[in-house]
Write an enzyme that holds these catalytic residues in place. Structure first.
Site, mmCIF file in Angstrom:
data_model
loop_
_atom_site.group_PDB
_atom_site.id
_atom_site.type_symbol
_atom_site.label_atom_id
_atom_site.label_comp_id
_atom_site.label_asym_id
_atom_site.label_seq_id
_atom_site.Cartn_x
_atom_site.Cartn_y
_atom_site.Cartn_z
ATOM 1 N N TYR A 28 7.070 3.672 -7.290
ATOM 2 C CA TYR A 28 6.116 4.695 -7.726
ATOM 3 C C TYR A 28 6.801 5.387 -8.897
ATOM 4 O O TYR A 28 7.111 6.559 -8.850
ATOM 5 C CB TYR A 28 5.917 5.631 -6.516
ATOM 6 C CG TYR A 28 4.782 6.616 -6.565
ATOM 7 C CD1 TYR A 28 3.470 6.221 -6.806
ATOM 8 C CD2 TYR A 28 5.022 7.974 -6.320
ATOM 9 C CE1 TYR A 28 2.438 7.142 -6.797
ATOM 10 C CE2 TYR A 28 3.997 8.905 -6.307
ATOM 11 C CZ TYR A 28 2.700 8.476 -6.542
ATOM 12 O OH TYR A 28 1.672 9.394 -6.521
ATOM 13 N N HIS A 82 1.509 8.802 -13.841
ATOM 14 C CA HIS A 82 0.643 8.411 -12.725
ATOM 15 C C HIS A 82 0.889 9.289 -11.495
ATOM 16 O O HIS A 82 -0.051 9.779 -10.871
ATOM 17 C CB HIS A 82 0.865 6.944 -12.349
ATOM 18 C CG HIS A 82 0.233 6.568 -11.035
ATOM 19 N ND1 HIS A 82 -1.134 6.472 -10.876
ATOM 20 C CD2 HIS A 82 0.775 6.313 -9.810
ATOM 21 C CE1 HIS A 82 -1.403 6.148 -9.617
ATOM 22 N NE2 HIS A 82 -0.268 6.054 -8.944
ATOM 23 N N ARG A 108 -4.136 17.235 -4.731
ATOM 24 C CA ARG A 108 -3.772 18.599 -4.303
ATOM 25 C C ARG A 108 -4.179 19.710 -5.275
ATOM 26 O O ARG A 108 -3.853 20.862 -5.076
ATOM 27 C CB ARG A 108 -2.262 18.653 -4.057
ATOM 28 C CG ARG A 108 -1.852 17.928 -2.773
ATOM 29 C CD ARG A 108 -0.413 18.179 -2.405
ATOM 30 N NE ARG A 108 0.496 17.547 -3.337
ATOM 31 C CZ ARG A 108 0.818 16.239 -3.293
ATOM 32 N NH1 ARG A 108 0.318 15.472 -2.356
ATOM 33 N NH2 ARG A 108 1.648 15.725 -4.169
ATOM 34 N N TYR A 130 -2.204 7.501 5.238
ATOM 35 C CA TYR A 130 -0.889 7.528 4.587
ATOM 36 C C TYR A 130 0.053 8.625 5.063
ATOM 37 O O TYR A 130 1.257 8.555 4.810
ATOM 38 C CB TYR A 130 -1.039 7.542 3.059
ATOM 39 C CG TYR A 130 -1.179 8.915 2.429
ATOM 40 C CD1 TYR A 130 -2.352 9.644 2.564
ATOM 41 C CD2 TYR A 130 -0.138 9.460 1.684
ATOM 42 C CE1 TYR A 130 -2.484 10.875 1.974
ATOM 43 C CE2 TYR A 130 -0.265 10.701 1.101
ATOM 44 C CZ TYR A 130 -1.433 11.402 1.239
ATOM 45 O OH TYR A 130 -1.561 12.624 0.663
ATOM 46 N N LYS A 174 -3.104 -1.036 1.209
ATOM 47 C CA LYS A 174 -2.427 -1.768 0.140
ATOM 48 C C LYS A 174 -2.110 -3.201 0.548
ATOM 49 O O LYS A 174 -1.891 -4.049 -0.301
ATOM 50 C CB LYS A 174 -1.088 -1.089 -0.178
ATOM 51 C CG LYS A 174 -1.191 0.361 -0.567
ATOM 52 C CD LYS A 174 -1.431 0.460 -2.038
ATOM 53 C CE LYS A 174 -1.252 1.900 -2.510
ATOM 54 N NZ LYS A 174 -1.368 1.972 -3.960
ATOM 55 N N THR A 228 2.073 2.169 -10.459
ATOM 56 C CA THR A 228 1.023 2.202 -11.481
ATOM 57 C C THR A 228 1.558 2.793 -12.784
ATOM 58 O O THR A 228 2.240 3.822 -12.765
ATOM 59 C CB THR A 228 -0.150 3.069 -10.986
ATOM 60 O OG1 THR A 228 -0.526 2.590 -9.709
ATOM 61 C CG2 THR A 228 -1.328 3.017 -11.930
#
Ligand code: CA
Length: 412
Positions: A127, A132, A141, A243, A252, A348
């Site tokens: 990540y 991203h 959030r 998650y 995923k 991403t």
């Protein structure tokens, strides 16, 4: 490192727009339509060179291409890969002394399909792009959300699912899962309504690190066999429910697509760039003074059922905050061991502007702002029969390094 085109006797490879010049030489596996047979291959211009046959003819040293899948060759490590690149560049050069022998191993790319290039042992998804991660935080959030402190100290990741990774051009079945409706507090088991793609690069490992051992920068760099484009298909509504607190699972694991040719670190050497500026200094084991990312232009095209194409993302792999090498260092740092065929997704890749966001979640800002397609249709997430095509190209003045495309079509 050279920014000159290395000329080949295969004419098409010398064209400025060709994605497979002699500078590239990606590794893959092809299926010859007429013979119904697979072989290890490299791509050159509009041709492929059958490495399995070239090995049989003793044109190239015995590096395990007889096994077709590349794992044996990959496991031999970076020195053998560099050696075979030099040999292939001599054999395919404009002034090659073995043109007639080499021609016996060449066949048109159009006469082949790409097939799976290597057995994938494990899959980890990082990540590693700040743009991203920050956008995703804000979408979930609120506009004032920030990244947690750990994001700036290590490349956050989860262990993914290797069994559902397919090479380009497959159908992607819309997954079913638990979806919680926040408005009325109901829970249903049904097909995802928020199917998404994620534009990523994949790092392919060639070589092994025993359990308990760790890597410095050079050791990690040497374990990288090459790079592919990667689409980490995601079901956002299933993800939102499942998650917490351990991260993504079924949202995923249903599918991941990769481009079929593995582009070597040597081909990408001229495109190394300094990573984005650091918010906090990384700990010494990341050897951040050596870190690099690649200048690779990335594009995503959405093709509707009727065939209308819209380029929906244009960004660049240099937007990654953590170097692929630092991802490998981090992965190994607690002693889990690393093996040939391990695949690591970058996370991403998004730029700063809207048209450069690497997934529908960001492009439609959580589904709140649908994006317009050239047909006049609008999308927040993917519909059945949509095809998503990822492309990647590193461009120098005189040549390009292409990845070929990574595509998948949504089916129900
Ligand atoms: Ca991902």
């Amino acid at each position: 490192m050279s920014l000159d085109l290395i000329k080949s006797f295969v004419e098409a490879a010398n064209n400025r727009d060709c994605e497979f010049p002699l500078n590239n030489l990606p590794f893959g596996v092809c299926f010859e339509k007429s013979k119904q047979k697979c072989f290890s291959a490299t791509a050159i211009g509009d041709q492929v060179l059958n490495l399995t046959y070239a090995e049989e003819l003793d044109l190239i040293p015995d590096l395990g291409f007889k096994h077709v899948l590349l794992n044996t060759f990959m496991s031999k490590g970076s020195s053998f890969r560099k050696e075979i690149r030099k040999i292939l560049q001599d054999l395919l050069a404009e002034n090659s002394k073995k043109i007639s022998e080499v021609q016996r191993c060449l066949l048109p790319l159009n006469n082949c399909y790409n097939s799976k290039a290597f057995e994938i042992s494990e899959y980890t998804d990082f990540y590693s792009c700040k743009n991203h991660a920050l956008n995703a935080s804000k979408i979930i959030r609120g506009e004032n959300a920030e990244l947690s402190k750990n994001w700036y100290t290590l490349p956050v990741a989860y262990n993914g699912r290797a069994s559902s990774i397919a090479i380009s051009d497959g159908d992607i079945r819309r997954p079913t899962g638990q979806i919680y409706d926040q408005t009325n507090g109901t829970l249903k088991f049904e097909p995802t309504k928020k199917l998404d793609f994620e534009l990523e690069m994949g790092t392919v490992i060639g070589g092994s690190l025993p359990i308990g051992e760790t890597l410095d920068f050079e050791g990690a760099e040497n374990l990288i066999f090459g790079y592919v484009l990667l689409n980490d298909w995601s079901a956002r509504d299933i993800q939102a429910w499942e998650y917490q607190p351990l991260g993504p699972f079924l949202s995923k694991s249903f599918a991941t697509s990769i481009s079929p040719w593995v582009v070597s670190p040597e081909a990408l050497e001229p495109f190394k760039r300094t990573p984005p500026e650091r918010d906090f200094q990384l700990l010494p084991h990341f050897e951040d003074d050596k870190a690099f990312v690649f200048d690779i232009d990335l594009k995503v095209t959405l093709i509707e059922d009727g065939g209308t194409k819209t380029d929906i993302v244009e960004t660049n792999a240099k937007e990654l905050y953590y170097s692929p090498v630092q991802q490998v260092i981090h992965h190994a740092s607690a002693g889990c061991g690393i093996s040939t065929g391990d695949l690591m997704g970058s996370g991403t890749i998004s730029g700063m502007e809207k048209g450069s966001f690497g997934c529908m979640l960001e492009l439609s800002w959580g589904g709140r702002e649908k994006i317009a397609l050239s047909s006049g249709e609008k999308r927040d997430f993917l519909q059945d029969n949509d095809t998503v095509v990822l492309n990647g190209t590193a461009s120098a003045e005189k040549f390009k390094i292409g990845f070929s495309s990574c595509s998948g079509r949504i089916i129900n």
